[in-house]
Design an enzyme around this catalytic site. Structure first.
Site, PDB file in Angstrom:
ATOM      1  CB  SER B  51     -25.202-144.599  -9.957  1.00  0.00           C
ATOM      2  OG  SER B  51     -25.218-143.265 -10.459  1.00  0.00           O
ATOM      3  CB  CYS B 269     -21.519-141.818 -14.930  1.00  0.00           C
ATOM      4  SG  CYS B 269     -21.458-143.566 -14.434  1.00  0.00           S
ATOM      5  CG  HIS B 383     -18.570-140.691 -10.871  1.00  0.00           C
ATOM      6  ND1 HIS B 383     -19.835-140.129 -10.816  1.00  0.00           N
ATOM      7  CD2 HIS B 383     -18.742-141.951 -11.337  1.00  0.00           C
ATOM      8  CE1 HIS B 383     -20.730-141.005 -11.208  1.00  0.00           C
ATOM      9  NE2 HIS B 383     -20.101-142.129 -11.535  1.00  0.00           N
ATOM     10  CD  GLU B 385     -19.109-136.933  -9.456  1.00  0.00           C
ATOM     11  OE1 GLU B 385     -18.538-136.728 -10.552  1.00  0.00           O
ATOM     12  OE2 GLU B 385     -19.704-137.999  -9.202  1.00  0.00           O
TER      13      GLU B 385
END
Ligand SMILES: Nc1ncnc2c1ncn2[C@@H]1O[C@H](COP(=O)(O)OP(=O)(O)O)[C@@H](O)[C@H]1O
Ligand SMILES: Nc1ncnc2c1ncn2[C@@H]1O[C@H](COP(=O)(O)OP(=O)(O)O)[C@@H](O)[C@H]1O
Ligand SMILES: [Mg+2]
Ligand SMILES: [Mg+2]
Lengths: 1130, 407
Positions: B51, B269, B383, B385
């Site tokens: 990203s 996201c 996020h 994760e």
């Protein structure tokens, strides 16, 4: 959900006196809590025996009880005040232990008092290692392998299963006391023995040693809705095995990958949930293996701790304030973040700088005790410094320690000489000592690799390399003339954390030359902001630190600014009493319309709370850094007289650099500080002072001593706390002491004066506006002159001084004040002997007793002094009711107040406990009572010396004291004490009709006195020293008493006071009374009982029958903090 | 290293603000959007997060590189950032897992780094003026000439970068994170088959899908929804990725078709932003975005606050849906938190019924999550994760399982 309204009043327990392992960080947290709880409209009742704290000021609570922090006295306060709730988590371990004792006795339930901030189960699971291990196992959190033991045999058995080395951790002790690492069965037997003795429940945990691993601490907070956040991660530069309180530490953690850090964060949050900390702050400690990353949880403290004070200052997140709000029902997202103003407390601070903490020790004060760092904490204070890199912060932290010999590459100073004598620095690094980071630099300079040094010291290679980069910067400057240094090289040296002083040493020039060179090349520090969010949101609160970067963030000011210089790290001789004066000056000057700018390097204090002053600079108190602040702020004046000796000693250099000094000017300060000049001033004023002289060599000293006659006191000037000062009875000892005094401060001559044996020592604190003087109080010391005023108890009103003696003393002080053109505070110390008031010394600054005098008399001396510094006259202040119309009335208070010192001998086994002219106490307590005996007993109890009500007293005194013990020991016998004494003392007592059983001396075999003390057969020891030095009988008796925690009295006045205290205990010390109630009675007594005192907030609760009126004191003086508008302004 | 010894280097912003320092890593030039990240650890995860393509990342934490780089923590197989700016790049790696220093890895990846600059001055500039185009160069050290060349280049608005960051062929996630073992405890009984759209997917997302018994196939960014719908998958995951969501039209179309087909969808996201577009919403470019690991997000349904990991310069505009009204939620009984009321807001999407905007940022009120009952889809802007950052929001992968289990 919003604050609880099912409770109306809250009892907050303070932490009592400053002791090693529990210092003034709890004044900081307790003050924040009281302020916040009152702002939320609760009635706050406070118990704290420490007069030197801001929190025991009457305006910080509705009812302040300056009483010993014991279950018994707190219970008396509860019965009187009937609070709805008890907040135990903001007074350190002492408060927590008292709360647990009260809760377990069932008295809290009986009286309907609820524990807030931490439940009893949660505290038990955190404090009782057995329950803690069980809770951690159930939550699947890894601990070092361990086993419990109640005898040394059990300890040895557990160690066999674990394998050596092991660590012994006693249950329920503070600051690692009684703990230690054992490499083999012999050392384990000894350490386990000490541990079992130190633990109140004679239980130790024998645990797998992970010494040498990396040590981390996380500060976590949780609210009542189970939202939990990590406020700060702290990495110890020193490995496991050196107590976190004795370790150099850095925030944030520097050597953890995100995976390792998040695993630690998950474990910390799981830990506080498993222990059941409902609301507030906790400190969770971890060890991580540098070889394979194995992580184990070491311990957690379910309360605000020393680390949370450090974390609050390092991040700008006020943990104690938020913990208090969480305790009364708020959740994290309902509390604003003061610094950003926009965001909330529900977040985790991000740092774009590095904060380094270095502890400060006082091993030189305790010869005989081992100066090795271990699992037991022994530092007396700490400094913190902030920089944009670790090296910059470490360099600033080192110069904040104010130990000139203790700089990197001391380059020619004493520490350098001691390091030179070290043949092999690698071997030196194997045992962690006070100078180990200097040793790291030395080993690298000798050519050892980073890996070798890291392996020898078990300090992480990253930190070793950072010290190496500082050494490289020094090498690039060493031996070059300052004028030839390129701007690039000078800037690089400053960015590497080198002080001007060190660059001057390296280039053979003076500090001010380096400063001039920097100004020439425009190499000046900028000031950035501690903003909790690494720049993501604009910071509203100007909390700054200096750094060698490009852009400054100091905003232009709207009002004239006054800089207040703080006291630096706590040390013996300069504790939080000076912080008290600085904080009150900040409050008063803000109210008087100035913008206050606080400069200090001590993370544990109220002065470095960004709420205290308008602007805060967390900076070293050195000329280099203070001048940089003055360049940024262009203040109207700088106050040097409130922070003790440190700012006072800097005054001359600041004035030379053109900084406007407020109050007593530099010329007068120099006269007062220079014994020679002060001696001649007193002679001109025809004020008696002991015969004196100066010498710069042993020979000169011997001739002066002959002139003035033995015994003499030898000391260096410009040093506080009587360091390297002693009483010399003959020429042989003189040589030894003169050399030692010169080592302490080489630039200044040695001063000798006639030792006035058996004189009454008197301390006077006064405020002077250049002409008029307000005498705060004349304090009479219990110990005779010769025991340092800081180690002796003192009493207001002075018990044995007549009115005409007091008149002579007061006029002497007035004369000195006018002669020195004092503006602000003045402390004068005198010794009264044969009807002559000899002046010993005058300190044109705040003294240790300012808070004690203010609390005893109810008159805020520091505030009055601050207003005088800002230009007001005493007459003006009297007219506006800000100063008492006719004195503080100290001679006839309706109560007696005693200040007693707290001595750390328990922490330094082997050090002789005899008191002398060199100060060694770490803190103080205050006892207030209707009569001297009650006040003495309370003061002793607060100092942790619980006078026995009965049992056996052992007496062994020098011949010169035998006559004077007959009456007091006889009194003890009458009260039922069994008297034991050495042969000589026993025969004198018997002849006087006092029955005494003879006990053998050490030299006469056993069972001798030390055996009886160790066996617990003796409850009180009276032993005046025959001579000094470690081999005398007295030494073994006194050190045995210290180890066994038996009160040991070493002077006759101390004995008389103790007997009066024991008599008061026998009589019962009566109901505790709040400070507010006592000061009301004082005001009434001073105003002839006219009218009733009426404050902005009528005192509810038990004192309701009497309301505080305007009377003599202006209500503004006793307005609640922040209650009426203004943030925290009192 | 306190006095950098690398070659002279210059960082310049499009408004001419210049920072002189020393180069580290590769020499040369790099152009991209200057952004700042406030994380205090986790620089390897940041450097390898797709990203961050076409962005010059500045770390606010002064010391970077202390524990070196290793072969496990990368979020993709290589360094993705265009340039890297720090106050001090560590000259040694201190960690038992380190296999290289930060400097070596950047040099191998031909990424230009600059150190010794006042990164706080840079951060405050970006905070006030917003993220902007910039360049780092060890070649052109003249600020005005470099600034001209910066202004000649494209900005992030309207930039479609997802396809470049994506895989070119579908692949089994097990090749990267190992085969999924059938779950032992009952709650995780069936192994679900998940199709993951790769717009620049972070590796830890695959690990967490794996740990939640989702056997995942990763598809390139431009894969038509029909291919995935024909694959017999139990659910679809829309990944994170670089660039402007509004310009990632293929992603929006795929999301729209998936929603219409009623297959369970979970977006993170960029995936969240594409789903919002598909549900009739819109996105906007934030002044400087959220990049760090300490952002507080409140779930209006449970009232719980979680500390979350972020890396986004765009956000979903809650005002874009015209038909909207506040609805009751766990927070309703107490007073709203600071600032505007943090409430769940229900909006009507054309064709998919009610969409609940149920997660908000407590710092600045940015929308952080939405859920659409009828379309069996939900997404978050942050996020869960982590990697880097806290694990508070990991439970969202369980929610994805529950969504698939009840589909
Ligand atoms: N298992 C262990 N092995 C080695 N050192 C230890 C171990 N446990 C504790 N220590 C050391 O002892 C110090 C004090 O122990 P700790 O549990 O923190 O007690 P305290 O309550 O005094 O803080 C720690 O800071 C650490 O350096
Ligand atoms: N001439 C003296 N005669 C008797 N005792 C003295 C004399 N001078 C100093 N003392 C004792 O030594 C202590 C410390 O001396 P002082 O001059 O006050 O040093 P400091 O600067 O440390 O306060 C005093 O409190 C007093 O008890
Ligand atoms: Mg500890
Ligand atoms: Mg003195």
């Amino acid at each position: 959900m919003p604050r609880r309204d099912d409770i109306g009043s809250i009892l907050v327990i303070g932490s009592g006196p400053i002791v090693i392992g529990q210092a003034c960080e709890f004044d900081y947290s307790g003050t924040q809590a009281c302020k916040v709880l009152r702002q939320e409209g609760y009635r706050v009742v406070l118990v704290n025996s420490n007069p030197a704290t801001i929190m025991t000021d009457p305006e910080f609570a509705d009812a302040t009880y300056v009483e010993p922090i014991t279950a018994a006295s707190v219970l008396q306060v509860i019965e009187r005040e009937r609070p709805d709730a008890l907040l135990p988590t903001l007074g350190g371990q002492t408060a927590l232990n008292v709360a647990v004792a009260l809760a377990e006795s069932g008295v809290l339930d009986r009286l309907g008092v609820r524990l807030v901030g931490a439940g009893l189960d949660g505290i038990r699971r955190a404090e009782d290692r057995r329950l803690f291990v069980k809770a951690m196992d159930e939550a699947g959190l890894p601990l070092p392998r361990s086993g419990f033991a109640h005898t040394t045999d059990e300890a040895l058995a557990v160690a066999d299963t674990l394998g050596y080395p092991v660590i012994v951790r006693p249950s329920f002790t503070l600051g690692g006391r009684g703990s230690g690492l054992a490499a083999d069965p012999e050392s384990l037997a000894r350490i386990a023995g000490e541990g079992l003795a130190a633990s109140p429940i004679t239980e130790v945990l024998v645990e797998e040693s992970v010494a040498g691993w990396k040590e981390f601490e996380l500060e976590v907070m949780r609210d009542g809705r189970d939202n939990a956040v990590v406020i700060c991660s702290i990495e110890n530069v020193d490995p496991m095995g050196v107590h976190t309180g004795d370790s150099v530490t850095v925030a944030p953690a520097m050597t953890l990958t995100d995976r390792e850090y998040q695993a630690m964060r998950d474990a910390a949050l799981a830990c506080i949930r498993a222990v059941g900390v409902e609301t507030g702050g906790s400190n969770v400690q971890f060890a991580v293996s540098p070889d394979d990353g194995r992580m184990v949880l070491i311990e957690m403290n379910p309360r605000v701790s020393r680390s949370s004070a450090l974390a609050s200052k390092a991040t700008g997140f006020p943990i104690a304030k938020i913990a208090a709000k969480l305790a009364v029902g708020f959740t994290l997202d309902e509390i604003p973040n003061d610094i950003t103003g926009e965001t909330l407390a529900a977040f985790e601070p991000a740092l774009d700088y590095v904060a380094v903490k270095i502890p400060r020790w006082a091993f030189e004060k305790f010869p005989g005790a081992e100066a090795r760092l271990s699992t037991t904490m022994r530092s007396v204070g700490e400094v913190m410094a902030i920089g944009r890199t670790f090296a910059e912060a470490l360099g600033k932290a080192y110069r904040s320690l104010e130990r000139p010999e203790f700089t990197f590459g001391a380059d020619g100073l004493p520490a350098q000489r001691t390091l030179d004598e070290v043949a092999d620095p690698l071997a030196g690094l194997a045992v962690a000592g006070e100078h180990r980071l200097l040793m790291v630099e030395r080993a690298l300079a000798d050519g050892h690799s980073v890996e070798e040094v890291a392996a020898a010291s078990r300090i992480d290679p990253w930190f070793v390399d950072q010290v190496g980069s500082m050494a490289e910067a020094a090498a690039s400057v060493r031996g070059r003339a300052l004028a030839t240094l390129s701007p690039g090289r000078l800037r690089a040296a400053k960015r590497a954390g080198l002080s001007d002083r060190r660059i001057a040493l390296l280039t053979g020039s003076r500090e001010r030359d380096v400063r001039a060179a920097r100004r020439h090349w425009r190499i000046e520090p900028v000031h950035k902001t501690v903003d909790t969010c690494a720049g993501e949101f604009e910071a509203r609160t100007p909390y700054h630190y200096s750094t060698y970067e490009e852009s400054t963030e100091v905003r232009p000011a709207t009002r004239p600014r006054i800089v207040i210089l703080g006291a630096g790290p706590n040390r013996i001789g300069q504790g939080i009493e000076f912080d008290y004066a600085c904080v009150h000056a900040a409050f008063a000057l803000r109210e008087a319309g100035f913008e206050t700018v606080m400069v200090n390097s001590n993370p544990e204090t109220v002065s470095t709370d960004y709420d205290t002053s308008d602007r805060l600079y967390f900076e070293p108190l050195t000329a280099e850094d203070v001048l940089a602040v003055c360049a940024a702020e262009r203040p109207a004046g700088v106050i040097v007289q409130l922070g003790g000796q440190t700012p006072l000693a800097m005054a001359a250099e600041l004035a030379r650099a053109g900084v406007p000094i407020l109050g007593t000017q530099v010329a007068s300060i120099d006269v007062a500080e220079d014994r020679r000049k002060f001696g001649s001033l007193l002679a001109d004023l025809r004020i008696p002072t002991p015969a004196h002289g100066t010498a710069t060599s042993v020979e000169e000293a011997e001739t002066v001593a002959e002139r003035i006659g033995y015994p003499v006191i030898v000391r260096p000037s410009y040093v506080l706390g009587g360091r390297a000062m002693d009483i010399v009875y003959g020429p042989e000892d003189l040589d030894v002491f003169v050399r030692e005094a010169a080592a302490a401060n080489p630039d200044h001559p040695v001063f000798l004066d006639r030792f006035l044996e058996g004189a009454i020592e008197v301390d006077v604190d006064a405020v002077c506006d250049g002409d008029d003087v307000l005498i705060g109080a004349v304090m009479e010391h219990i110990e005779e002159a010769g025991v340092h005023s800081g180690d002796s108890s003192c009493v207001i009103p002075p018990p044995t001084l007549s009115d005409d003696e007091l008149d002579v003393i007061e006029s002497t002080v007035l004369t000195i004040a006018r002669a020195l053109a004092v503006r602000g505070l003045l402390n004068v110390q005198l010794a009264i002997r044969d009807d002559v008031a000899y002046v010993i010394e005058a300190n044109p600054r705040a003294s240790r007793t300012i808070p004690f005098v203010s609390k005893a008399t109810g008159v805020p001396l520091a505030k009055i002094a601050a207003l005088v510094l800002a230009g007001r006259s005493l007459a003006e202040l009297r007219d506006r009711g800000l100063a008492p119309a006719n004195g503080t009335g100290y001679r006839s208070l309706p109560h007696v107040a005693v200040k007693a010192a707290v001595l750390p001998f328990g922490r330094f086994p082997g050090a002789d406990t005899v008191l002398g002219p060199e100060m060694r106490s770490t803190g103080e307590v205050m006892g207030i009572g209707e009569d001297l005996g009650t006040a003495l007993a309370k003061a002793q109890e607060g100092a942790g010396v619980t006078l026995p009500a009965g049992g056996a007293v052992f007496v062994s005194v020098a011949n010169r004291d035998k006559r004077s013990i007959v009456l007091p020991v006889g009194r003890l016998a009458q009260m039922g004490f069994r008297v034991l004494a050495t042969r000589g003392t026993a025969s004198v007592l018997a002849r006087a009709g006092v029955p005494a059983e003879p006990v053998a001396k050490r030299s006469e075999g056993s069972p001798n006195a030390a055996d009886l003390i160790e066996a617990g057969d003796v409850q009180l020891v009276i032993n005046t020293p025959f001579g000094r030095g470690p081999r005398t009988d007295g030494y073994f008796i006194r050190t045995a008493a210290a180890r066994a925690g038996v009160p040991c009295i070493t002077t006759i006045p101390g004995l008389v006071a103790a007997v009066q205290g024991i008599e008061a205990l026998a009589r019962g010390s009566g109901e505790p009374r709040s400070l507010q109630f006592r000061q009301l009675r004082t005001a009434e007594a001073a105003a002839g009982g006219r009218g009733s005192a009426r404050g902005p907030r009528g005192v509810a609760g038990s004192d309701a029958d009497v309301t505080i009126g305007s009377g003599v004191l202006d209500p503004a003086l006793i307005a609640s903090p922040g209650g009426e508008g203004g943030k925290g302004s009192t | 290293m306190t006095h950098p010894t690398g070659p002279d280097a210059l960082l310049v912003l499009e408004d001419g603000t210049a920072f002189r320092g020393a180069g580290f890593g590769a020499e040369g030039e790099a152009f991209g959007e200057a952004v700042f990240n406030t994380g205090m650890a986790g620089y390897q995860e940041v450097l390898t997060d797709p990203s961050y393509r076409r962005q010059i990342v500045s770390m606010t934490a002064p010391h970077v590189g202390n524990y070196g780089m290793n072969d496990e923590d990368g979020e993709s197989d290589r360094v993705q950032v265009a340039g890297f700016a720090v106050r001090e790049a560590s000259r040694r790696a201190s960690s038992w897992r380190a296999t290289a220093t930060l400097r070596d890895r950047l040099r191998e990846a031909a990424v230009v780094g600059i150190e010794g600059i006042d990164t706080r001055r840079l951060t405050l500039r970006l905070r006030e003026a917003g993220a902007m185009r910039a360049a780092v160069s060890t070649v052109d050290l003249d600020p005005s000439s470099l600034a001209d060349r910066v202004r000649a280049g494209p900005g992030m608005l309207g930039m479609d970068l997802a396809a470049d960051a994506s895989c070119s062929e579908p692949y089994e996630a097990s090749a990267v994170v190992g085969t999924v073992k059938p779950p032992d405890d009952s709650r995780m009984a069936p192994v679900f088959r998940v199709a993951a759209f790769d717009f620049g997917i972070k590796r830890n997302i695959l690990r967490l899908l794996h740990e939640n018994a989702c056997d995942t196939v990763v598809f390139p960014a431009r894969t038509p929804a029909s291919d995935v719908l024909a694959g017999g998958f139990d659910g679809v995951f829309l990944s994170n990725g670089p660039g402007d969501p509004a310009a990632t039209t293929y992603g929006i179309e795929a999301a729209g078709e998936l929603v219409d087909a009623g297959i369970p969808v979970f977006g993170i996201c960029l995936g969240h932003q594409l789903l919002a577009h598909a549900l009739g919403g819109a996105t906007y470019k934030m002044r400087f975005g959220h990049r760090g690991v300490n952002q507080p997000v409140i779930d209006t349904h449970t009232g719980r606050i979680e500390i979350t990991s972020h890396n986004h310069g765009f956000a979903v505009d809650p005002e874009a849906w015209t038909d909207r009204e506040a609805i009751e939620d766990a927070r309703s009984e107490g007073p709203p938190a600071q600032g505007d009321p943090v409430r769940a807001t229900a909006v009507e999407s054309p064709g998919s019924g009610t969409v609940v905007l149920n997660r908000w940022n407590l710092n600045d009120g940015t929308l952080e999550g939405l859920r659409c009952e009828r379309a069996k889809a939900f997404s978050v802007q942050y996020h869960p994760e982590a990697a880097p950052g806290p694990h508070d929001a990991r439970h969202l992968f369980d929610s994805f399982r529950d969504l698939m289990a009840n589909a």
